[in-house]
Design a protein around this motif. Structure first.
Motif, PDB file in Angstrom:
ATOM      1  N   THR A 229       0.837  -1.188   0.000  1.00  0.00           N
ATOM      2  CA  THR A 229       0.000   0.000   0.000  1.00  0.00           C
ATOM      3  C   THR A 229       0.872   1.237   0.000  1.00  0.00           C
ATOM      4  O   THR A 229       2.049   1.186   0.335  1.00  0.00           O
ATOM      5  CB  THR A 229      -0.913   0.026   1.249  1.00  0.00           C
ATOM      6  OG1 THR A 229      -0.074   0.037   2.414  1.00  0.00           O
ATOM      7  CG2 THR A 229      -1.834  -1.187   1.288  1.00  0.00           C
ATOM      8  N   ASP A 230       0.290   2.365  -0.381  1.00  0.00           N
ATOM      9  CA  ASP A 230       1.053   3.611  -0.469  1.00  0.00           C
ATOM     10  C   ASP A 230       1.634   4.066   0.861  1.00  0.00           C
ATOM     11  O   ASP A 230       2.606   4.794   0.885  1.00  0.00           O
ATOM     12  CB  ASP A 230       0.171   4.732  -1.028  1.00  0.00           C
ATOM     13  CG  ASP A 230      -0.090   4.549  -2.513  1.00  0.00           C
ATOM     14  OD1 ASP A 230       0.659   3.792  -3.167  1.00  0.00           O
ATOM     15  OD2 ASP A 230      -1.046   5.157  -3.017  1.00  0.00           O
ATOM     16  N   ASP A 231       1.036   3.644   1.992  1.00  0.00           N
ATOM     17  CA  ASP A 231       1.552   4.086   3.286  1.00  0.00           C
ATOM     18  C   ASP A 231       2.643   3.153   3.818  1.00  0.00           C
ATOM     19  O   ASP A 231       3.232   3.413   4.850  1.00  0.00           O
ATOM     20  CB  ASP A 231       0.418   4.230   4.302  1.00  0.00           C
ATOM     21  CG  ASP A 231      -0.303   2.921   4.579  1.00  0.00           C
ATOM     22  OD1 ASP A 231      -0.172   1.966   3.790  1.00  0.00           O
ATOM     23  OD2 ASP A 231      -1.021   2.865   5.593  1.00  0.00           O
ATOM     24  N   HIS A 232       2.947   2.093   3.126  1.00  0.00           N
ATOM     25  CA  HIS A 232       4.011   1.180   3.528  1.00  0.00           C
ATOM     26  C   HIS A 232       5.354   1.805   3.149  1.00  0.00           C
ATOM     27  O   HIS A 232       5.505   2.337   2.045  1.00  0.00           O
ATOM     28  CB  HIS A 232       3.820  -0.162   2.798  1.00  0.00           C
ATOM     29  CG  HIS A 232       4.753  -1.223   3.265  1.00  0.00           C
ATOM     30  ND1 HIS A 232       6.037  -1.332   2.787  1.00  0.00           N
ATOM     31  CD2 HIS A 232       4.605  -2.202   4.173  1.00  0.00           C
ATOM     32  CE1 HIS A 232       6.631  -2.342   3.378  1.00  0.00           C
ATOM     33  NE2 HIS A 232       5.779  -2.890   4.222  1.00  0.00           N
ATOM     34  N   PRO A 233       6.358   1.775   4.046  1.00  0.00           N
ATOM     35  CA  PRO A 233       7.647   2.402   3.749  1.00  0.00           C
ATOM     36  C   PRO A 233       8.282   1.914   2.451  1.00  0.00           C
ATOM     37  O   PRO A 233       8.905   2.687   1.730  1.00  0.00           O
ATOM     38  CB  PRO A 233       8.520   2.027   4.947  1.00  0.00           C
ATOM     39  CG  PRO A 233       7.586   1.682   6.037  1.00  0.00           C
ATOM     40  CD  PRO A 233       6.341   1.168   5.376  1.00  0.00           C
TER      41      PRO A 233
ATOM     42  N   HIS B  11      15.269  -5.882  -7.225  1.00  0.00           N
ATOM     43  CA  HIS B  11      13.884  -6.309  -7.461  1.00  0.00           C
ATOM     44  C   HIS B  11      13.024  -6.032  -6.228  1.00  0.00           C
ATOM     45  O   HIS B  11      11.923  -5.494  -6.340  1.00  0.00           O
ATOM     46  CB  HIS B  11      13.818  -7.788  -7.822  1.00  0.00           C
ATOM     47  CG  HIS B  11      12.423  -8.311  -7.860  1.00  0.00           C
ATOM     48  ND1 HIS B  11      11.604  -8.133  -8.954  1.00  0.00           N
ATOM     49  CD2 HIS B  11      11.685  -8.951  -6.933  1.00  0.00           C
ATOM     50  CE1 HIS B  11      10.428  -8.661  -8.694  1.00  0.00           C
ATOM     51  NE2 HIS B  11      10.453  -9.165  -7.469  1.00  0.00           N
ATOM     52  N   ASN B  12      13.528  -6.399  -5.050  1.00  0.00           N
ATOM     53  CA  ASN B  12      12.763  -6.185  -3.812  1.00  0.00           C
ATOM     54  C   ASN B  12      12.497  -4.700  -3.563  1.00  0.00           C
ATOM     55  O   ASN B  12      11.412  -4.332  -3.113  1.00  0.00           O
ATOM     56  CB  ASN B  12      13.485  -6.805  -2.617  1.00  0.00           C
ATOM     57  CG  ASN B  12      13.465  -8.306  -2.663  1.00  0.00           C
ATOM     58  OD1 ASN B  12      12.663  -8.927  -3.358  1.00  0.00           O
ATOM     59  ND2 ASN B  12      14.382  -8.925  -1.937  1.00  0.00           N
TER      60      ASN B  12
ATOM     61  N   ALA C 102      11.314  -3.848   0.167  1.00  0.00           N
ATOM     62  CA  ALA C 102      12.445  -3.424   0.990  1.00  0.00           C
ATOM     63  C   ALA C 102      12.009  -2.187   1.765  1.00  0.00           C
ATOM     64  O   ALA C 102      11.751  -1.145   1.175  1.00  0.00           O
ATOM     65  CB  ALA C 102      13.657  -3.112   0.119  1.00  0.00           C
ATOM     66  N   ASP C 103      11.892  -2.326   3.078  1.00  0.00           N
ATOM     67  CA  ASP C 103      11.395  -1.224   3.902  1.00  0.00           C
ATOM     68  C   ASP C 103      12.403  -0.110   4.094  1.00  0.00           C
ATOM     69  O   ASP C 103      12.037   1.039   4.304  1.00  0.00           O
ATOM     70  CB  ASP C 103      10.972  -1.734   5.279  1.00  0.00           C
ATOM     71  CG  ASP C 103       9.762  -2.636   5.214  1.00  0.00           C
ATOM     72  OD1 ASP C 103       9.137  -2.716   4.141  1.00  0.00           O
ATOM     73  OD2 ASP C 103       9.453  -3.273   6.227  1.00  0.00           O
ATOM     74  N   ASN C 104      13.674  -0.448   4.090  1.00  0.00           N
ATOM     75  CA  ASN C 104      14.711   0.568   4.273  1.00  0.00           C
ATOM     76  C   ASN C 104      15.982   0.102   3.599  1.00  0.00           C
ATOM     77  O   ASN C 104      16.081  -1.029   3.150  1.00  0.00           O
ATOM     78  CB  ASN C 104      14.935   0.862   5.761  1.00  0.00           C
ATOM     79  CG  ASN C 104      15.312  -0.382   6.537  1.00  0.00           C
ATOM     80  OD1 ASN C 104      15.968  -1.278   6.020  1.00  0.00           O
ATOM     81  ND2 ASN C 104      14.904  -0.460   7.784  1.00  0.00           N
ATOM     82  N   LEU C 105      16.940   0.978   3.528  1.00  0.00           N
ATOM     83  CA  LEU C 105      18.209   0.665   2.884  1.00  0.00           C
ATOM     84  C   LEU C 105      19.337   0.752   3.895  1.00  0.00           C
ATOM     85  O   LEU C 105      19.298   1.564   4.816  1.00  0.00           O
ATOM     86  CB  LEU C 105      18.496   1.673   1.767  1.00  0.00           C
ATOM     87  CG  LEU C 105      17.491   1.760   0.629  1.00  0.00           C
ATOM     88  CD1 LEU C 105      17.878   2.884  -0.327  1.00  0.00           C
ATOM     89  CD2 LEU C 105      17.395   0.448  -0.113  1.00  0.00           C
ATOM     90  N   THR C 106      20.375  -0.053   3.683  1.00  0.00           N
ATOM     91  CA  THR C 106      21.573   0.097   4.497  1.00  0.00           C
ATOM     92  C   THR C 106      22.307   1.352   4.018  1.00  0.00           C
ATOM     93  O   THR C 106      22.045   1.851   2.916  1.00  0.00           O
ATOM     94  CB  THR C 106      22.512  -1.118   4.336  1.00  0.00           C
ATOM     95  OG1 THR C 106      22.955  -1.179   2.975  1.00  0.00           O
ATOM     96  CG2 THR C 106      21.829  -2.414   4.739  1.00  0.00           C
TER      97      THR C 106
ATOM     98  N   PHE D  44      17.226   9.325  -0.683  1.00  0.00           N
ATOM     99  CA  PHE D  44      16.844   7.942  -0.435  1.00  0.00           C
ATOM    100  C   PHE D  44      16.355   7.718   0.992  1.00  0.00           C
ATOM    101  O   PHE D  44      16.295   6.599   1.471  1.00  0.00           O
ATOM    102  CB  PHE D  44      18.011   7.013  -0.778  1.00  0.00           C
ATOM    103  CG  PHE D  44      18.467   7.216  -2.194  1.00  0.00           C
ATOM    104  CD1 PHE D  44      17.801   6.607  -3.240  1.00  0.00           C
ATOM    105  CD2 PHE D  44      19.511   8.083  -2.480  1.00  0.00           C
ATOM    106  CE1 PHE D  44      18.193   6.841  -4.556  1.00  0.00           C
ATOM    107  CE2 PHE D  44      19.907   8.312  -3.786  1.00  0.00           C
ATOM    108  CZ  PHE D  44      19.240   7.684  -4.827  1.00  0.00           C
ATOM    109  N   LEU D  45      16.034   8.812   1.662  1.00  0.00           N
ATOM    110  CA  LEU D  45      15.449   8.768   2.997  1.00  0.00           C
ATOM    111  C   LEU D  45      14.026   9.312   2.921  1.00  0.00           C
ATOM    112  O   LEU D  45      13.802  10.327   2.264  1.00  0.00           O
ATOM    113  CB  LEU D  45      16.245   9.641   3.972  1.00  0.00           C
ATOM    114  CG  LEU D  45      17.657   9.216   4.310  1.00  0.00           C
ATOM    115  CD1 LEU D  45      18.376  10.333   5.062  1.00  0.00           C
ATOM    116  CD2 LEU D  45      17.647   7.955   5.138  1.00  0.00           C
ATOM    117  N   PRO D  46      13.085   8.657   3.585  1.00  0.00           N
ATOM    118  CA  PRO D  46      11.737   9.239   3.630  1.00  0.00           C
ATOM    119  C   PRO D  46      11.804  10.639   4.219  1.00  0.00           C
ATOM    120  O   PRO D  46      12.687  10.947   5.023  1.00  0.00           O
ATOM    121  CB  PRO D  46      10.968   8.299   4.561  1.00  0.00           C
ATOM    122  CG  PRO D  46      11.744   7.037   4.564  1.00  0.00           C
ATOM    123  CD  PRO D  46      13.182   7.426   4.328  1.00  0.00           C
TER     124      PRO D  46
END
Length: 129
Positions: A12-16, A61-62, A68-72, A90-92
């Motif tokens: 969904t759009d509200d998912h990180p 792909h993820n 992928a909820d966040n990045l390292t 690349f940060l919300p």
């Protein structure tokens, strides 16, 4: 469900992960002029642009699928180099407004000598010299 070049975007759009996937897809469209290649080619292009360092095609792909909820810091740094964007892209938004997180993201791109110089400068400032 949105399907973009074979990536099934089910979040969904509200998912990180949805925000991150949409952001990266936008940057890819910009970089490739709307003709975005597959994830293996993207991974190879990142490797070519980042002195041999890359992001696996599975992880790409993820990210694109919103899984992928966040990045390292490493992944964020490679994407910033590849796209020619600041790391904060690349940060919300709620995270990029956080001064400490924004600085940490920038420091992640520095080499050990530069980080040591920053630590030394902070020590000098905090001692009042």
């Amino acid at each position: 469900m949105d399907v973009t070049r074979g990536w099934h975007v089910a979040k969904t759009d509200d998912h990180p992960g949805a925000w991150l996937g949409a952001t990266i897809r936008g940057f890819l469209n910009e970089r490739y002029g709307g003709k975005v290649p597959g994830v293996r080619r993207i991974s190879a292009d990142i490797k070519a642009a980042c002195d041999g360092e890359t992001i696996s095609h599975g992880h790409i792909h993820n990210i694109l699928a919103g899984e992928a909820d966040n990045l390292t810091d490493r992944t964020r740094t490679l994407l910033a180099r590849f796209f020619g964007k600041p790391i904060t892209a690349f940060l919300p938004e709620e995270e990029s407004d956080d001064t400490v997180r924004a600085l940490a993201a920038r420091f992640a791109t520095l080499d050990d000598k530069q980080v040591a110089a920053i630590k030394q400068a902070i020590e000098i400032v905090t001692r009042g010299q």
